[in-house]
Design a protein around this motif. Structure first.
Motif, PDB file in Angstrom:
ATOM      1  N   VAL B 288       0.822  -1.217   0.000  1.00 11.90           N
ATOM      2  CA  VAL B 288       0.000   0.000   0.000  1.00 11.90           C
ATOM      3  C   VAL B 288       0.854   1.264   0.000  1.00 11.90           C
ATOM      4  O   VAL B 288       0.401   2.327  -0.412  1.00 11.90           O
ATOM      5  N   LYS B 289       2.080   1.124   0.477  1.00 12.06           N
ATOM      6  CA  LYS B 289       2.933   2.315   0.536  1.00 12.06           C
ATOM      7  C   LYS B 289       3.828   2.439  -0.696  1.00 12.06           C
ATOM      8  O   LYS B 289       4.948   2.938  -0.603  1.00 12.06           O
ATOM      9  N   LEU B 290       3.321   1.985  -1.833  1.00 15.12           N
ATOM     10  CA  LEU B 290       4.109   1.967  -3.062  1.00 15.12           C
ATOM     11  C   LEU B 290       4.788   3.305  -3.353  1.00 15.12           C
ATOM     12  O   LEU B 290       5.974   3.362  -3.645  1.00 15.12           O
ATOM     13  N   SER B 291       4.013   4.391  -3.227  1.00 14.61           N
ATOM     14  CA  SER B 291       4.603   5.675  -3.615  1.00 14.61           C
ATOM     15  C   SER B 291       5.768   6.044  -2.705  1.00 14.61           C
ATOM     16  O   SER B 291       6.779   6.586  -3.150  1.00 14.61           O
ATOM     17  N   GLU B 292       5.639   5.691  -1.416  1.00 15.61           N
ATOM     18  CA  GLU B 292       6.757   5.974  -0.503  1.00 15.61           C
ATOM     19  C   GLU B 292       7.981   5.152  -0.872  1.00 15.61           C
ATOM     20  O   GLU B 292       9.109   5.640  -0.849  1.00 15.61           O
TER      21      GLU B 292
END
Lengths: 386, 326
Positions: B288-292
């Protein structure tokens, strides 16, 4: 504050030693007019070349423009930095150019630097002082020809002894006579290093012992840093651990990465190292060696009281280190040969060819006639394949 | 192990990817536009400009360059071609030296119009090195032609682009990959099913070179079907980069670092490739934290470029990934 800075003389008359050189320089600046030959100050580190230049400018009302070797590494930079000064002097007041470490311009890939500097030296429109540790190299010849050399000698022990005694009493610090003499002798006339060492001796870290930080090896240095009782102590250790900057960063890296730190602390330290590595990378790329002074302050961010980090020379476990040194070497050699054959890079070969190749060889459907001495490592790699 | 039902496969002494590399431009898979305009240029060889090929991996850039050298230089092509790729030392001075030496050695003897220098993965060169190259290109233009090859054309400095005829290679369609693989299967007497070849293509993501390697490895197990392909597909080292990512996100920093160091220092994966695969794999793990994650990878990609010791930067990267994994 470092004593060497705190007690930097404020007037030429307050300096120690080299009276004749000081007189010569004063006469030169006093009689200076357009076209007067620039000065080349020659002498070992720490005897006051920079101080002398700074004070001459100050006392005779010049604005000191200070450059060091890394600022003048190529033609563009020299013309870029010095150009405006040599033109309309009115805009910029009364400049005096001081170029430190001119003997350091050489030996790097900064061709053109010396030539353009010499060109400026031959037709000086403002006073120029150069400083060098050594003028004996053949590469200094053209610079020497265009300048008047003033030699500075090491400060004699007698004067150092008096000077040091004076500062110790101003600081209210005491050292036994034998230590003082040792400091004086070991400094070999380098007043700055003498003051640095003296300051360390009096701060309580292994005081009065034979060892000073100047001679600390990496291991003792890193350990002393993490054992330091206070930030200030750590700072002194960091600044006196005078080894190659890359070696310094790597020593801290291998020590930190192999210690068992809580995750957050590990991350914090690695971030500091990442910053330090970046500044070092930038220094190397731009040759702006003056930026090195910030490296230590960045690395100081590693300090934390009671840190469990201790020196480690290697940053990997033995098995991995072993694999890296033996298998890695052979595999890379093999990959290099095969990659060339297949018109690709080693990296692509290892990623997209090698594992498939091994499987085929394992299943005996491929035989590339690879030289025998690779057999052992290939056998091993085939076994690693699931 | 090999399916017992099949006859033993003959032992090959080459990698298929080399065996089936086209020798003529016209045999190139699906680069009709490129091939067409290149042939146009060949009409007057002596006026051939420098060339710049761009496109993703395994679409035929290097092959096209090799075809050109073979077609122009004939049998002696090996003597008059200098190939440099990312694993060759390509600092400014090194390139200058090697190119100089190459362009000097054995003058042109009338059999060939010029020598050819192929700079593969030119986009991996620093812009400083590229800038230096520009001079070299000009100084040697009399007797050398350059073919620059790059995945990403935007990483080639403008002055070089402007000195070249630029060719953009398109990706190869699934159909074409599969029909090429089929042809190889037939020639090599390999049993296959459609699904197997489709699976290869989906793993290789349109990279024909990778597909052929995977095909050869799968064939060593027996029939090229989905299950055998799946067994081989895991072998590519891009998967290992994905593993490093997963370990780091799980907070197992030491393990992640060991694996990473093995990839780089034992197998010779370049740091920039490692980051590229890490980046690619991060899309696959459905975090879920792909962008990070991507942001952190990007940050350290930059730091590896400007820093001095990539290992320090990559270790910090793993530690930082460990922090967001929680």
């Amino acid at each position: 504050m470092m004593w060497a800075e705190k007690y930097r003389p404020q007037a030429i008359i307050d300096m120690v030693g080299n009276e004749e050189a000081r007189v010569s320089l004063i006469e030169w600046i006093d009689k200076w007019k357009k076209g007067t030959k620039p000065i080349l100050l020659v002498g070992q580190p720490g005897i006051g070349k920079t101080t002398l230049a700074v004070l001459v400018a100050k006392q005779f009302g010049y604005d000191l423009i200070s450059l060091n070797a890394s600022d003048v590494r190529n033609k563009e930079q020299i013309t870029h930095v010095l150009g405006p000064l040599l033109g309309s002097t009115t805009v910029l007041g009364k400049p005096l150019i001081f170029v430190d470490e001119v003997d350091g311009i050489h030996g790097r890939s900064d061709y053109g630097g010396v030539e353009s500097l010499v060109k400026i030296l031959k037709e000086p429109t403002v006073p120029i002082i150069l400083a060098a540790n050594d003028d004996s190299s053949t590469k200094m010849r053209s610079i020497k020809k265009a300048t008047k050399t003033i030699k500075l000698r090491p400060i004699p022990p007698r004067l150092l002894r008096i000077y040091l005694g004076d500062i110790l009493s101003k600081e209210g610090s005491k050292l036994v006579e034998s230590s003082i003499l040792k400091l004086v002798v070991e400094s070999r006339g380098d007043i700055r290093s003498m003051l640095n060492t003296a300051q360390l001796r009096t701060t309580g870290f292994e005081p009065q012992t034979e060892k000073s930080f100047e001679t600390l090896n990496v291991e003792d240095g890193v350990n002393a840093f993490f054992k330091a009782k206070s930030y200030d102590e750590a700072k002194l250790i960091m600044y006196s651990l005078s080894i190659d900057p890359r070696e310094k960063i790597n020593a801290f890296y291998s020590s930190i990465i192999t210690s068992s730190l809580p995750k957050d602390e590990m991350l914090r330290m690695l971030k500091v190292l990442s910053e330090a590595d970046i500044i070092y990378g930038k220094i190397r790329a731009t040759q702006e060696w003056r930026l090195l002074r910030y490296l230590d302050s960045i690395l100081l961010g590693l300090y934390k009281a009671d840190s469990p980090v201790r020196y480690s020379r290697f940053n990997l476990s033995w098995p991995l280190l072993n694999r890296l040194m033996w298998d890695g070497k052979t595999i890379k050699k093999l990959a290099h040969v095969l990659a060339k054959k297949m018109h690709t890079s080693v990296s692509s070969f290892s990623t997209f060819y090698f594992p498939y190749m091994l499987l085929c060889m394992k299943n005996k459907t491929l035989d590339l006639n690879i030289e025998e001495h690779y057999d052992k490592v290939i056998q091993k790699e085939m076994e690693l394949i699931k | 192990m090999r399916d017992q039902a099949n006859l033993p496969m003959p032992i090959s002494n080459v990698m298929w990817v080399e065996k089936y590399r086209p020798n003529k431009l016209s045999d190139l898979v699906n680069q009709k536009d490129v091939v067409g305009s290149l042939k146009q240029l060949f009409k007057n060889t002596s006026e051939l400009p420098h060339l710049l090929f761009s496109g993703s991996a395994g679409v035929g850039k290097t092959t096209a360059a090799l075809c050109i050298t073979k077609e122009i230089l004939g049998d002696v092509w090996k003597d008059y071609t200098l190939e440099l790729n990312a694993s060759d030392e390509r600092g400014i001075n090194m390139v200058r030296e090697r190119v100089k030496k190459f362009s000097r050695y054995a003058g042109l003897d009338g059999r060939i119009p010029f020598k050819i220098i192929i700079l593969d993965e030119a986009d991996e060169m620093t812009s400083d090195a590229q800038t230096a190259l520009r001079r070299i290109v000009e100084d040697t233009a009399k007797y050398c032609r350059f073919i620059f090859i790059a995945n990403n054309i935007s990483k080639i400095i403008a002055p070089i682009q402007s000195r070249c005829a630029v060719f953009k290679f398109t990706t190869i369609s699934e159909q074409e990959v599969i029909s090429y693989l089929k042809e190889i299967c037939k020639k090599e007497n390999v049993k296959f099913d459609e699904k197997g070849l489709e699976t290869i293509n989906s793993y290789a993501e349109g990279d024909l070179r990778h597909s052929i390697n995977m095909l050869q490895a799968t064939a060593s197990l027996g029939t090229v079907n989905e299950s055998n392909v799946k067994k081989t597909a895991g072998l590519t080292k891009t998967k290992d980069a994905g593993q490093v990512l997963k370990l780091a996100l799980a907070g197992k920093i030491t393990e992640a670092r060991n694996k990473m160091i093995e990839l780089i220092k034992v197998y010779g994966m370049s740091e920039s490739d490692f980051l590229k695969y890490m980046n690619r794999e991060s899309y696959k793990i459905k975090n879920v934290k792909l962008s990070e994650i991507l942001e952190i990878i990007a940050k350290y990609d930059y730091r590896v470029i400007v820093g001095a010791n990539p290992e320090i930067q990559l270790s910090a990267l793993l530690a930082e990934l460990g922090k967001i994994g929680k």
